[in-house]
Design a protein around this motif. Structure first.
Motif, short mmCIF file in Angstrom:
data_model
loop_
_atom_site.label_atom_id
_atom_site.label_comp_id
_atom_site.label_asym_id
_atom_site.label_seq_id
_atom_site.Cartn_x
_atom_site.Cartn_y
_atom_site.Cartn_z
N SER A 150 -1.76 -51.27 -11.83
CA SER A 150 -1.78 -50.09 -10.99
C SER A 150 -2.77 -50.25 -9.84
N PRO A 151 -2.38 -49.94 -8.61
CA PRO A 151 -3.34 -49.98 -7.50
C PRO A 151 -4.40 -48.89 -7.61
N ASP A 152 -4.12 -47.85 -8.40
CA ASP A 152 -5.07 -46.76 -8.57
C ASP A 152 -6.09 -47.02 -9.67
N VAL A 153 -5.67 -47.74 -10.72
CA VAL A 153 -6.59 -48.15 -11.79
C VAL A 153 -6.37 -49.64 -12.04
N PRO A 154 -6.83 -50.49 -11.13
CA PRO A 154 -6.63 -51.93 -11.32
C PRO A 154 -7.41 -52.45 -12.51
N HIS A 155 -6.99 -53.59 -13.03
CA HIS A 155 -7.64 -54.18 -14.19
C HIS A 155 -9.14 -54.38 -13.97
N GLU A 156 -9.51 -54.77 -12.76
CA GLU A 156 -10.93 -55.03 -12.47
C GLU A 156 -11.77 -53.78 -12.66
N ASP A 157 -11.21 -52.62 -12.35
CA ASP A 157 -11.96 -51.38 -12.56
C ASP A 157 -12.24 -51.15 -14.04
N SER A 158 -11.23 -51.34 -14.87
CA SER A 158 -11.42 -51.16 -16.32
C SER A 158 -12.42 -52.16 -16.86
N LEU A 159 -12.32 -53.41 -16.40
CA LEU A 159 -13.25 -54.44 -16.84
C LEU A 159 -14.67 -54.13 -16.37
N GLY A 160 -14.79 -53.65 -15.13
CA GLY A 160 -16.11 -53.32 -14.60
C GLY A 160 -16.77 -52.17 -15.34
N ILE A 161 -15.98 -51.16 -15.66
CA ILE A 161 -16.51 -50.02 -16.40
C ILE A 161 -16.97 -50.45 -17.79
N MET A 162 -16.16 -51.27 -18.46
CA MET A 162 -16.53 -51.75 -19.78
C MET A 162 -17.77 -52.63 -19.73
N ALA A 163 -17.95 -53.38 -18.63
CA ALA A 163 -19.15 -54.21 -18.48
C ALA A 163 -20.40 -53.35 -18.43
N VAL A 164 -20.32 -52.23 -17.70
CA VAL A 164 -21.47 -51.31 -17.62
C VAL A 164 -21.74 -50.67 -18.97
N ILE A 165 -20.67 -50.23 -19.65
CA ILE A 165 -20.83 -49.62 -20.97
C ILE A 165 -21.44 -50.61 -21.96
N ASP A 166 -20.96 -51.85 -21.92
CA ASP A 166 -21.53 -52.88 -22.80
C ASP A 166 -23.02 -53.05 -22.56
N GLU A 167 -23.41 -53.12 -21.29
CA GLU A 167 -24.83 -53.32 -20.95
C GLU A 167 -25.67 -52.11 -21.36
N ALA A 168 -25.13 -50.91 -21.14
CA ALA A 168 -25.85 -49.71 -21.54
C ALA A 168 -26.04 -49.66 -23.05
N HIS A 169 -24.98 -49.97 -23.78
CA HIS A 169 -25.09 -50.00 -25.25
C HIS A 169 -26.10 -51.04 -25.70
N LYS A 170 -26.10 -52.19 -25.05
CA LYS A 170 -27.03 -53.25 -25.39
C LYS A 170 -28.47 -52.79 -25.20
#
Length: 322
Positions: free
Chosen positions: A293-313
């Motif tokens: 999706s051009p509105d929710v590209p894969h990179e956006d989901s990956l980027g959000i999960m990267a931030v969540i991973d770091e915050a959890h860490k």
């Protein structure tokens, strides 16, 4: 031909998604089957929405040749395994947010979807509200100049809401995964790149001289859930509530409203009728043969999960899928 949906889960958000689909033309969206971990739950759900087939497992649903795309909506820890199951069976997938429990799991799903040339998208429904389309247009037009600061606050009584529904407050993997991702999606939308630095409490995301200050709390009364994007030439404000936005004030000072459609259907979550925007966008992607999706590209989901991973860490928290 209608988009043929298979519903993975008979839970609350699945209810709301199906109720939203029922407000759209049957010539465009058809719910052909539902699968749940208990056959009796699937049968009750199917009767409620007049769905022709009900399965007592996700595997049976994935094998249904009539299912074109699966809407994956069990609790978060089951997202990864369910999405992988449907992708391996050649089904397109729309997965409720958060897409997975970790960035690595998200990457695996993206890789599988690309390998099989299948459409795969995280259901960040906020991206599809008409108000957010206007926000995106303003960002792309350059009316704000260089964007330097994003301030976003999102506070909801999530724990109390879940208790009222008879569910444990954090059964889905913590508040950041459950609803805190809304402010993260906004930062990703505005800056279109991953942060160089994450400070988990409070959230502070820096990139190229710009900064996103994001605050989320899951035990507050509703209110003041707004965001302001500050640029060198003007500011843009997204009014309460930023996860279901209906009002935007432009850099020109003009305020525009986008009312939520009326409906008589029963919904568990507020403004869930607006899931129609997401469903229509997915249908358009499938009609165009898109796998992303051009509105929710894969990179956006990956980027959000990267931030969540770091915050959890940083907070000493870890989760894993079921």
């Amino acid at each position: 031909m209608a988009t043929r949906w298979g519903i993975c889960s008979a839970g609350l958000i699945a209810n709301d998604f199906c109720a939203a689909l029922r407000t759209l033309p049957s010539s465009e969206h058809e719910i052909v089957a539902v699968g749940a971990r208990k056959k009796e739950d699937a049968v009750v759900f199917a009767k409620q929405f007049d769905i022709p087939k009900a399965y007592g497992s996700y595997e049976e649903l994935a094998k249904d040749a009539n299912v074109e795309i699966a809407y994956v909506a069990p609790t978060h820890p089951y997202h990864y395994s369910a999405c992988m199951l449907f992708l391996e069976h050649g089904k397109h997938v729309l997965c409720e947010k958060p897409v997975t429990m970790t960035q690595d799991e998200c990457q695996q799903l993206v890789d599988k979807a690309r390998e099989r040339k299948l459409f795969f998208m995280e259901g960040i429904w906020t991206r599809f509200f008409p108000a957010m389309k206007l926000v995106r247009q303003e960002l792309e037009s350059g009316s704000l100049g260089q964007i330097n600061i994003l301030r976003a606050t999102f506070a909801i009584p999530l724990a109390a809401f879940l208790r009222d529904l008879g569910r444990p407050p954090y059964f889905e993997g913590g508040c950041l995964l459950t609803s805190g991702c809304y402010v993260l999606h906004l930062a990703q939308l505005v800056f279109k790149q991953r942060p160089e630095k994450v400070v988990a409490v409070p959230y502070s995301i820096d990139k190229g001289g710009a900064m996103a200050v994001l605050c989320y709390h899951d035990n507050c009364a509703m209110g003041n859930n707004t965001a302001t994007i500050h640029g060198t030439q003007g500011n843009l404000q997204i009014h309460d509530d930023i996860h279901t936005p209906t009002t935007v004030t432009l850099p020109s000072g003009e305020t525009k409203h986008f009312p939520i459609p009326d409906t008589d259907h029963k919904f568990y979550y507020w403004n869930s009728i607006a899931l129609i925007y997401e469903a229509q966008a997915v249908r358009t992607c499938l009609q165009k043969g898109l796998t992303e999706s051009p509105d929710v590209p894969h990179e956006d989901s990956l980027g959000i999960m990267a931030v969540i991973d770091e915050a959890h860490k940083q907070m000493g928290i870890s989760f894993k899928s079921a």
